[in-house]
Write a protein that holds these residues in place. Structure first.
Motif, short mmCIF file in Angstrom:
data_model
loop_
_atom_site.label_atom_id
_atom_site.label_comp_id
_atom_site.label_asym_id
_atom_site.label_seq_id
_atom_site.Cartn_x
_atom_site.Cartn_y
_atom_site.Cartn_z
N GLY A 36 61.18 164.27 75.55
CA GLY A 36 60.82 164.93 74.31
C GLY A 36 60.80 164.04 73.09
N VAL A 37 60.46 162.76 73.27
CA VAL A 37 60.37 161.84 72.13
C VAL A 37 59.08 162.13 71.38
CG1 VAL A 37 60.17 159.44 71.43
CG2 VAL A 37 61.73 160.08 73.26
N ARG A 38 59.18 162.34 70.08
CA ARG A 38 58.03 162.78 69.30
C ARG A 38 57.15 161.64 68.81
NH1 ARG A 38 60.29 166.39 64.60
NH2 ARG A 38 58.04 166.48 64.16
N TYR A 39 57.75 160.48 68.53
CA TYR A 39 56.99 159.41 67.89
C TYR A 39 56.84 158.23 68.85
CZ TYR A 39 58.22 162.26 63.87
OH TYR A 39 58.39 163.31 63.01
N ALA A 40 55.78 158.29 69.67
CA ALA A 40 55.57 157.26 70.69
C ALA A 40 55.40 155.89 70.07
CB ALA A 40 54.34 157.62 71.53
N ASN A 41 54.65 155.82 68.98
CA ASN A 41 54.38 154.52 68.38
C ASN A 41 55.64 153.86 67.85
OD1 ASN A 41 54.54 156.56 66.39
ND2 ASN A 41 53.47 155.29 64.90
N LYS A 42 56.59 154.66 67.39
CA LYS A 42 57.83 154.09 66.86
C LYS A 42 58.76 153.63 67.97
CE LYS A 42 57.79 156.11 62.27
NZ LYS A 42 58.59 156.71 61.18
N LEU A 43 58.71 154.30 69.11
CA LEU A 43 59.51 153.85 70.25
C LEU A 43 59.03 152.48 70.72
CD1 LEU A 43 61.76 154.72 72.30
CD2 LEU A 43 59.88 155.37 73.81
N VAL A 44 57.72 152.33 70.82
CA VAL A 44 57.15 151.04 71.23
C VAL A 44 57.42 149.99 70.16
CG1 VAL A 44 55.02 149.80 71.76
CG2 VAL A 44 55.39 152.10 72.67
N ARG A 45 57.29 150.37 68.90
CA ARG A 45 57.56 149.42 67.82
C ARG A 45 59.02 148.98 67.83
NH1 ARG A 45 56.49 145.09 65.32
NH2 ARG A 45 57.13 145.00 63.13
N LEU A 46 59.93 149.89 68.15
CA LEU A 46 61.34 149.54 68.27
C LEU A 46 61.54 148.47 69.34
CD1 LEU A 46 64.40 149.92 67.86
CD2 LEU A 46 64.27 151.90 69.39
N LEU A 47 60.91 148.65 70.49
CA LEU A 47 61.02 147.66 71.55
C LEU A 47 60.41 146.33 71.13
CD1 LEU A 47 60.17 149.80 74.70
CD2 LEU A 47 62.33 148.62 74.24
N GLN A 48 59.30 146.38 70.41
CA GLN A 48 58.68 145.14 69.95
C GLN A 48 59.58 144.39 68.98
OE1 GLN A 48 55.01 146.84 68.50
NE2 GLN A 48 53.88 146.28 70.36
N LEU A 49 60.28 145.11 68.13
CA LEU A 49 61.23 144.46 67.22
C LEU A 49 62.36 143.79 68.00
CD1 LEU A 49 61.54 147.12 64.36
CD2 LEU A 49 60.42 144.89 64.22
N LEU A 50 62.81 144.44 69.06
CA LEU A 50 63.89 143.88 69.86
C LEU A 50 63.45 142.64 70.63
CD1 LEU A 50 65.57 147.10 71.33
CD2 LEU A 50 66.39 145.66 69.46
N THR A 51 62.16 142.54 70.96
CA THR A 51 61.69 141.37 71.71
C THR A 51 61.92 140.08 70.94
OG1 THR A 51 59.42 141.46 70.85
CG2 THR A 51 59.89 142.71 72.86
N PHE A 52 61.92 140.17 69.61
CA PHE A 52 62.09 138.97 68.79
C PHE A 52 63.54 138.77 68.34
CE2 PHE A 52 57.63 140.29 68.13
CZ PHE A 52 57.01 139.15 68.61
N GLN A 53 64.45 139.56 68.89
CA GLN A 53 65.86 139.44 68.49
C GLN A 53 66.78 139.17 69.67
OE1 GLN A 53 67.28 142.00 65.27
NE2 GLN A 53 65.30 143.01 65.22
N ILE A 54 66.22 138.62 70.75
CA ILE A 54 67.05 138.24 71.89
C ILE A 54 68.07 137.20 71.44
CG2 ILE A 54 67.07 137.19 74.18
CD1 ILE A 54 65.73 139.91 74.11
N GLY A 55 69.34 137.42 71.79
CA GLY A 55 70.38 136.47 71.43
C GLY A 55 70.79 136.51 69.97
N LYS A 56 70.35 137.53 69.25
CA LYS A 56 70.69 137.65 67.83
C LYS A 56 71.41 138.98 67.60
CE LYS A 56 66.59 135.02 66.42
NZ LYS A 56 66.08 134.83 67.80
N ASN A 57 72.25 139.01 66.58
CA ASN A 57 72.93 140.25 66.23
C ASN A 57 71.92 141.26 65.69
OD1 ASN A 57 75.18 138.82 66.89
ND2 ASN A 57 76.14 138.91 64.88
N VAL A 58 71.97 142.47 66.22
CA VAL A 58 71.01 143.50 65.84
C VAL A 58 71.71 144.56 64.99
CG1 VAL A 58 69.50 145.34 66.69
CG2 VAL A 58 69.60 143.13 67.89
N SER A 59 71.15 144.82 63.83
CA SER A 59 71.65 145.86 62.94
C SER A 59 70.80 147.11 63.13
CB SER A 59 71.59 145.40 61.48
OG SER A 59 71.78 146.50 60.61
N VAL A 60 71.42 148.19 63.58
CA VAL A 60 70.69 149.44 63.78
C VAL A 60 70.17 149.97 62.45
CG1 VAL A 60 70.88 151.83 64.58
CG2 VAL A 60 72.00 150.00 65.86
N SER A 61 70.94 149.80 61.40
CA SER A 61 70.50 150.25 60.08
C SER A 61 69.23 149.51 59.64
CB SER A 61 71.61 150.04 59.05
OG SER A 61 72.74 150.82 59.36
#
Length: 222
Positions: A36-61
């Motif tokens: 029931g995820v409503r915003y498909a584009n944002k889920l994919v965008r979230l994953l894309q942001l994470l692809t460039f943060q491997i080995g780095k501290n991630v701030s959820v905020s």
């Protein structure tokens, strides 16, 4: 790239197509629709942001700010993707020393092929400017699989101080600590002073292309 889960297709173009199909069918159909995820584009965008943060501290905020979403919604999406075995997290290691960072987490992909498909980059390693991220993701993930296969109870962390001293991966096994730096090339690496002084009995090793096999394969010694 680096032992993708895709084994059956033989040609590189077919493998790339197969990975894209996984994203479109698995991510969109199974995760988005069934959960029931409503915003498909944002889920994919979230994953894309994470692809460039491997080995780095991630701030959820900060992720929420970039996506225009609340922190709670980002947390929900991350939890959903983790339960679906797309990504997984590691926390910072600390024995309550004031200089050690534990608030943020680091995220990794269970498969580098999915990461490549998300950013549309299937170039060979000698043409990649993100080879360090690919290599660290591969080594950390395969090490986790190895320990699970051998049924060796292991806690996985990273270690970082507020003055930016860090170790890529820390394992806690049977009460003992082991620190590992992960490098694509074999280069000299000094043990961080704070790590050496605060954990004098802990092991330390650099994992690179010339010695990684025993580190990730169960039938070889570490």
């Amino acid at each position: 790239m680096f032992d993708s889960l895709v084994k059956s297709p033989t040609s590189m173009s077919r493998r790339e197509e197969y990975l894209r199909e996984i994203i479109s069918s698995y991510l969109f159909k199974d995760i988005l629709v069934l959960e029931g995820v409503r915003y498909a584009n944002k889920l994919v965008r979230l994953l894309q942001l994470l692809t460039f943060q491997i080995g780095k501290n991630v701030s959820v905020s900060e992720l929420g700010r970039q996506l225009g979403m609340s922190k709670n919604t980002v947390d929900r999406y991350l939890d959903l993707l983790e339960k679906a075995f797309v990504i997984y997290k590691r926390s910072g290691f600390s024995r309550n020393l004031c200089k050690e960072v534990t608030k943020n987490q680091r995220w990794y992909f269970f498969d580098n092929g999915i990461r490549n498909a998300l950013i549309g980059n299937f170039n060979p390693v000698d043409l990649r400017n993100d080879i360090g991220d690919l290599w660290e993701n591969y080594i950390v993930t395969e090490r986790l699989k190895r320990q699970e296969y051998l049924r060796q109870t292991t806690n996985f962390y990273f270690w970082r101080t507020y003055d930016k001293k860090e170790i890529d991966m820390v394992e806690e096994r049977k009460g003992n600590l082991y620190g590992y730096e992960i490098k694509w090339k074999s280069v000299p690496v000094k043990v961080p002073k704070d790590w050496r002084e605060n954990y004098p009995d802990a092991g330390f090793e650099v994992i690179h292309r010339e010695n990684y096999l025993g580190f990730i394969y169960p039938n070889l010694s570490t």
